[in-house]
Write an enzyme that holds these catalytic residues in place. Sequence first.
Site, PDB file in Angstrom:
ATOM      1  N   LYS A 126     -36.132 -55.262  -9.311  1.00 58.52           N
ATOM      2  CA  LYS A 126     -36.768 -56.319 -10.090  1.00 58.52           C
ATOM      3  C   LYS A 126     -35.770 -56.762 -11.147  1.00 58.52           C
ATOM      4  CE  LYS A 126     -40.783 -58.457 -10.253  1.00 58.52           C
ATOM      5  NZ  LYS A 126     -41.805 -58.703  -9.218  1.00 58.52           N
ATOM      6  N   ASP A 166     -41.137 -64.599  -9.755  1.00 59.07           N
ATOM      7  CA  ASP A 166     -42.232 -63.829 -10.371  1.00 59.07           C
ATOM      8  C   ASP A 166     -42.729 -64.714 -11.515  1.00 59.07           C
ATOM      9  OD1 ASP A 166     -43.521 -60.946 -10.389  1.00 59.07           O
ATOM     10  OD2 ASP A 166     -43.133 -61.371 -12.481  1.00 59.07           O
TER      11      ASP A 166
HETATM   12  P1  NAP Z   1     -46.808 -67.497 -12.781  1.00 59.24           P
HETATM   13  O1  NAP Z   1     -46.848 -68.518 -11.694  1.00 59.24           O
HETATM   14  O2  NAP Z   1     -45.801 -67.613 -13.837  1.00 59.24           O
HETATM   15  O3  NAP Z   1     -48.284 -67.457 -13.418  1.00 59.24           O
HETATM   16  C1  NAP Z   1     -48.639 -66.470 -14.334  1.00 59.24           C
HETATM   17  C2  NAP Z   1     -50.032 -66.800 -14.849  1.00 59.24           C
HETATM   18  O4  NAP Z   1     -50.492 -65.725 -15.651  1.00 59.24           O
HETATM   19  C3  NAP Z   1     -50.074 -68.047 -15.709  1.00 59.24           C
HETATM   20  O5  NAP Z   1     -51.335 -68.653 -15.597  1.00 59.24           O
HETATM   21  C4  NAP Z   1     -49.875 -67.454 -17.118  1.00 59.24           C
HETATM   22  O6  NAP Z   1     -50.387 -68.281 -18.156  1.00 59.24           O
HETATM   23  C5  NAP Z   1     -50.648 -66.166 -17.012  1.00 59.24           C
HETATM   24  N1  NAP Z   1     -50.049 -65.179 -17.919  1.00 59.24           N
HETATM   25  C6  NAP Z   1     -48.807 -64.644 -17.855  1.00 59.24           C
HETATM   26  N2  NAP Z   1     -48.601 -63.788 -18.864  1.00 59.24           N
HETATM   27  C7  NAP Z   1     -49.754 -63.781 -19.559  1.00 59.24           C
HETATM   28  C8  NAP Z   1     -50.179 -63.083 -20.687  1.00 59.24           C
HETATM   29  N3  NAP Z   1     -49.368 -62.220 -21.336  1.00 59.24           N
HETATM   30  N4  NAP Z   1     -51.437 -63.294 -21.136  1.00 59.24           N
HETATM   31  C9  NAP Z   1     -52.267 -64.177 -20.482  1.00 59.24           C
HETATM   32  N5  NAP Z   1     -51.907 -64.865 -19.396  1.00 59.24           N
HETATM   33  C10 NAP Z   1     -50.677 -64.663 -18.945  1.00 59.24           C
HETATM   34  O7  NAP Z   1     -46.649 -66.031 -12.167  1.00 59.24           O
HETATM   35  P2  NAP Z   1     -47.171 -65.456 -10.786  1.00 59.24           P
HETATM   36  O8  NAP Z   1     -46.047 -65.514  -9.818  1.00 59.24           O
HETATM   37  O9  NAP Z   1     -48.477 -66.079 -10.440  1.00 59.24           O
HETATM   38  O10 NAP Z   1     -47.366 -63.911 -11.142  1.00 59.24           O
HETATM   39  C11 NAP Z   1     -48.608 -63.400 -11.645  1.00 59.24           C
HETATM   40  C12 NAP Z   1     -48.654 -61.899 -11.439  1.00 59.24           C
HETATM   41  O11 NAP Z   1     -48.535 -61.608 -10.034  1.00 59.24           O
HETATM   42  C13 NAP Z   1     -47.539 -61.084 -12.102  1.00 59.24           C
HETATM   43  O12 NAP Z   1     -48.050 -59.822 -12.468  1.00 59.24           O
HETATM   44  C14 NAP Z   1     -46.530 -60.909 -10.992  1.00 59.24           C
HETATM   45  O13 NAP Z   1     -45.689 -59.786 -11.210  1.00 59.24           O
HETATM   46  C15 NAP Z   1     -47.459 -60.695  -9.818  1.00 59.24           C
HETATM   47  N6  NAP Z   1     -46.874 -60.940  -8.491  1.00 59.24           N
HETATM   48  C16 NAP Z   1     -46.326 -62.136  -8.184  1.00 59.24           C
HETATM   49  C17 NAP Z   1     -45.815 -62.350  -6.913  1.00 59.24           C
HETATM   50  C18 NAP Z   1     -45.272 -63.679  -6.475  1.00 59.24           C
HETATM   51  O14 NAP Z   1     -44.983 -63.835  -5.285  1.00 59.24           O
HETATM   52  N7  NAP Z   1     -45.155 -64.662  -7.337  1.00 59.24           N
HETATM   53  C19 NAP Z   1     -45.838 -61.316  -5.978  1.00 59.24           C
HETATM   54  C20 NAP Z   1     -46.432 -60.103  -6.315  1.00 59.24           C
HETATM   55  C21 NAP Z   1     -46.953 -59.929  -7.573  1.00 59.24           C
HETATM   56  P3  NAP Z   1     -49.380 -69.151 -19.049  1.00 59.24           P
HETATM   57  O15 NAP Z   1     -48.822 -70.177 -18.108  1.00 59.24           O
HETATM   58  O16 NAP Z   1     -50.232 -69.712 -20.126  1.00 59.24           O
HETATM   59  O17 NAP Z   1     -48.336 -68.188 -19.545  1.00 59.24           O
END
Ligand code: NAP
Length: 445
Positions: A126, A166
Amino acid sequence: METQLEQVYDQVLRRNPGESEFHQAVREVFESLGPVLTKHPQYVDAAVLERICEPERQIIFRVPWVDDAGRVQINRGFRVEFNSALGPYKGGLRFHPSVYLGIVKFLGFEQIFKNSLSGMPIGGAKGGSDFDPRGRSDGEVMRFCQAFMTELYRHLGEYTDVPAGDIGVGGREIGYLFGQYKRITNRYESGVLTGKGVTWGGSLVRTEATGYGTVMFTERMLGTRNESFDGQRVVISGSGNVAIFAVEKAQQLGARVVAFSDSSGYVVDEAGVDLDLLKAVKLDERGRAKDYVARRPGSRLVEDGSIWDIPCDIALPCATQNELTVDDARSLLSHGVRAVAEGANMPTTPEAVRLLQESGVLFGPGKAANAGGVATSALEMQQNASRDAWDFAYTEERLAEIMSGIHDRCAGTADEYGRPGDYVLGANIAGFTKVADAMLALGVI
Ligand code: NAP
């Protein structure tokens, strides 16, 4: 936790001071491993636990770039190449102001077992930076990504280390990162990054894969109790890549998604989330929750409080780590929640997981439930290697097969260890043993 595991855990605490998220991730895995060590003492003899907790390589670097006002900005970049026993390092990059070594290590550690569980030939890693893309212009994001890749490129390669997105890293950022890699190396090496645009080496379904996969996994869990998403009330936190496509798949399966969130608060939409509007606000306009509410009669924004107070049958935390606490779990239980599955990484605190499991709720841990993203990244690597591009239906079918396989591996392992329905134990043991066996086979390296 058993004595041997406690000793290694204490060593992890000593060697990694102040990295609470990493400690939490290690403890969560170790709490499942007691019976494995009894059954396989060779893991203890070969110090597999000590080795698996120590990253193979940790890279920390300065990222200097110039903002739109001409000021020099300095961020910190990270890549933790944790374990390559099963294949090249694989795992996303996170750009968020909260990123520090402890977050990257927790995510990299989880990734080892997730990638193992996915059945694909990939190791765990990561990376990321404390850079905050929110409020930055496209030009600033591009210059940051170029500076980040100018250091990172020397550590990457399709047989070495293959990052993806991510939090804060989506298609735009992957494009700038790939462009800079190509410029520096003079190689169109598609297999060096995943999450690419479909017209330049990306895979269909990669964007949707984590959210879709989380819902597919949950549907399989529900199936063990003759239930499904059809007709259920669902609450999904976040409104980023994972959350949006979890909403999409849940709706396709007949559910009503009544709430989502971002860091400004949560939105309740009893009529069911308007997916087209959500995509327009969040993906096209990079807007906030209030922009959705302004255009959606009947919806409301709650700026303080917890999204988990909204009654639902199924809860999918898809935002960030430790966002669902034991109080939230109590609230969900008081409203009769039947299944919780983690689209995000480690969004549920250990006490909340325990309470939900003890209360008989189906609980899908992130390293199983959200593995669809990285699995589809591996499918992207396969397509790149064979210079092929599969269609949407075929790729989604592959994803569904992979999620079914992950579900069955977790469930089967839980049965084998006398804890039927314990997906946490099943995921940890199945993920761990495959990596541990490969480490034994490869010798002390
Ligand atoms: P993303 O597109 O950047 O979206 C993240 C979302 O979560 C946004 O709505 C954001 O709101 C909110 N958020 C982030 N930090 C926050 C906080 N501290 N408090 C409240 N809301 C928060 O990211 P993502 O890819 O969807 O990832 C979300 C989660 O899934 C993470 O834990 C990531 O590690 C996991 N994940 C992602 C993938 C992937 O393929 N993308 C795969 C496996 C796991 P704001 O925009 O207002 O910050």
